[in-house]
Design a protein around this motif. Structure first.
Motif, short mmCIF file in Angstrom:
data_model
loop_
_atom_site.label_atom_id
_atom_site.label_comp_id
_atom_site.label_asym_id
_atom_site.label_seq_id
_atom_site.Cartn_x
_atom_site.Cartn_y
_atom_site.Cartn_z
N GLU A 262 65.38 36.72 66.77
CA GLU A 262 65.78 36.59 65.36
C GLU A 262 64.62 36.06 64.52
O GLU A 262 64.37 36.54 63.41
N THR A 263 63.90 35.06 65.04
CA THR A 263 62.78 34.51 64.29
C THR A 263 61.68 35.55 64.13
O THR A 263 61.12 35.71 63.03
N ALA A 264 61.36 36.28 65.19
CA ALA A 264 60.34 37.33 65.10
C ALA A 264 60.76 38.42 64.12
O ALA A 264 59.95 38.94 63.35
N TYR A 265 62.04 38.75 64.13
CA TYR A 265 62.58 39.74 63.18
C TYR A 265 62.39 39.25 61.75
O TYR A 265 61.90 39.99 60.88
N GLN A 266 62.78 38.01 61.49
CA GLN A 266 62.66 37.46 60.13
C GLN A 266 61.20 37.36 59.69
O GLN A 266 60.88 37.64 58.53
N MET A 267 60.32 36.96 60.59
CA MET A 267 58.91 36.85 60.23
C MET A 267 58.35 38.22 59.84
O MET A 267 57.56 38.33 58.89
N THR A 268 58.74 39.25 60.57
CA THR A 268 58.26 40.60 60.28
C THR A 268 58.85 41.12 58.97
O THR A 268 58.14 41.65 58.11
N THR A 294 52.32 49.54 63.33
CA THR A 294 52.29 49.66 64.78
C THR A 294 51.08 50.45 65.28
O THR A 294 51.00 50.77 66.46
N ASP A 295 50.12 50.72 64.39
CA ASP A 295 48.92 51.47 64.78
C ASP A 295 47.98 50.61 65.60
O ASP A 295 47.74 49.43 65.28
N GLY A 296 47.42 51.18 66.65
CA GLY A 296 46.34 50.53 67.40
C GLY A 296 46.73 49.29 68.16
O GLY A 296 45.87 48.47 68.48
N GLY A 304 61.95 41.49 68.42
CA GLY A 304 62.41 41.21 67.05
C GLY A 304 61.68 42.05 66.03
O GLY A 304 62.27 42.57 65.08
N ALA A 305 60.36 42.22 66.22
CA ALA A 305 59.57 43.08 65.33
C ALA A 305 59.98 44.53 65.51
O ALA A 305 60.13 45.28 64.54
N GLU A 306 60.19 44.93 66.75
CA GLU A 306 60.61 46.30 67.04
C GLU A 306 61.92 46.64 66.34
O GLU A 306 62.09 47.73 65.80
N LYS A 307 62.85 45.68 66.35
CA LYS A 307 64.14 45.88 65.66
C LYS A 307 63.92 46.20 64.19
O LYS A 307 64.53 47.12 63.64
N TYR A 308 63.02 45.46 63.52
CA TYR A 308 62.75 45.70 62.11
C TYR A 308 62.14 47.09 61.90
O TYR A 308 62.56 47.83 60.99
N TYR A 309 61.18 47.47 62.74
CA TYR A 309 60.53 48.77 62.56
C TYR A 309 61.49 49.93 62.79
O TYR A 309 61.35 50.99 62.17
N ARG A 310 62.47 49.75 63.64
CA ARG A 310 63.48 50.79 63.84
C ARG A 310 64.40 50.86 62.62
O ARG A 310 64.80 51.95 62.20
N GLU A 311 64.71 49.72 62.04
CA GLU A 311 65.56 49.70 60.84
C GLU A 311 64.94 50.45 59.68
O GLU A 311 65.62 51.14 58.93
N VAL A 312 63.61 50.30 59.53
CA VAL A 312 62.95 50.92 58.37
C VAL A 312 62.39 52.30 58.70
O VAL A 312 61.75 52.93 57.86
N GLY A 313 62.59 52.77 59.92
CA GLY A 313 62.20 54.14 60.27
C GLY A 313 60.77 54.32 60.74
O GLY A 313 60.31 55.45 60.93
#
Length: 316
Positions: A262-268, A294-296, A304-313
């Motif tokens: 959750e914290t990693a998600y919020q930070m992202t 997510t490049d490079g 948590g970061a992955e969850k955010y990137y999936r939400e935004v496509g």
């Protein structure tokens, strides 16, 4: 009867207050760099966002010697978020002792790629140096020993099938000193890792005929992540009339596996939803975009970061 009931309820409330677990404050230490650099002001801007919008978070910013120290702080669980150049992240993951990592830091997790540093090789025009291969037999400055820039130089030369032994002479000097030696005809070229339009090259180009040296795409592709082929656009420096191929290395925000999802998600999420605030803190943030977050990456994403990137496509 009512008075008795009231007393019982009051006692129950007191007991509940005493025995209920106290919510643990979320501590987020952000490891940055020197106060005059890019990492520190961006870290301060993030700390303000996180303090305001991550419930219960206690956030602080730590000024450091940047990438290597920051990653070791994460490894020692003394930081929850750190700025680093991408190749240092790879060295940390692998446990490259020469680069400052005594053991592999496999708890590191990526939050985002942010803006890029460009490998910029500048040569005096009279030297005739046009590509990295032309540096054979020439004098070159590569930054302080084992610095981020010098480690970049080693990787680039290795991919080009060269070593420092192919050079006429190697100097281990920072930006300003290298430029002065070129001006005084005591050095033929310098390799530096920095943002485009860096002041020392602009200054050198204004008083000296220089060439921006090409690093061919195939050399960069041979290295692989976190290095990516890039271009220094024509007109970036005085006298530069064409695009020059080179390598770019992403700066990254890195966390560790022990930080909650959750914290990693919020930070992202807060990072990408508040880019104008970061851009106000430092112009380098203008290059940050969620499309390239997510490049490079050379280490796994935090869930948590992955969850955010999936939400935004960004990730499917």
């Amino acid at each position: 009867m009512f008075g008795f009931t009231a007393k019982v309820l009051a006692a129950a409330v007191v007991a509940a207050t005493v025995t209920a677990p106290v919510a643990k404050a979320e501590f987020i230490n952000i490891a940055t760099g020197g106060t005059s650099g890019v990492y520190y002001p961006l870290g301060v801007a993030l700390s303000e966002l996180y303090s305001q919008d991550i419930k219960g978070a206690r956030v602080q910013v730590q000024a450091t010697k940047a990438s290597v120290e920051n990653l070791n702080l994460l490894g020692a669980k003394k930081a929850e978020l750190a700025f680093s150049i991408g190749d240092s992240v790879k060295y940390a993951w692998d446990g490259n002792k020469e680069a400052g990592f005594p053991k592999p830091l496999t708890d590191l997790r990526a939050l985002a790629s942010i803006y890029s540093n460009y490998i910029q090789i500048v040569a005096e025009k009279e030297s005739g140096i046009k590509t990295i291969y032309d540096l054979k037999g020439k004098t070159l400055s590569v930054g302080a020993p084992a610095s981020g820039t010098e480690l970049n130089a080693r990787e680039i030369f290795k991919a080009a099938g060269m070593t420092y032994n192919d050079l006429g002479k190697v100097e281990y000097l920072p930006y300003a000193e290298s430029a002065e030696l070129i001006k005084n005809n005591q050095l033929q070229a310098t390799l530096q890792s920095s943002g485009l339009g860096v002041a020392f090259i602009k200054d050198l180009a204004s008083s000296h005929d220089i060439t921006i040296v090409a690093i061919p795409k195939e050399v960069v592709e041979k290295i692989g992540a976190p290095y990516v082929p890039a271009v220094i656009p024509a007109g970036t420096y005085q006298g530069q009339t064409e695009d020059i191929p080179t390598a770019a290395i992403s700066n990254m925000l890195v966390t560790r596996a022990g930080v909650s999802d959750e914290t990693a998600y919020q930070m992202t999420k807060l990072l990408f939803e508040n880019l104008p605030k970061l851009q106000a803190a430092h112009s380098a943030a203008k290059a940050i975009s969620v499309e390239h977050a997510t490049d490079g990456l050379s280490i796994p994403l935090h869930p948590g970061a992955e969850k955010y990137y999936r939400e935004v496509g960004v990730l499917k």
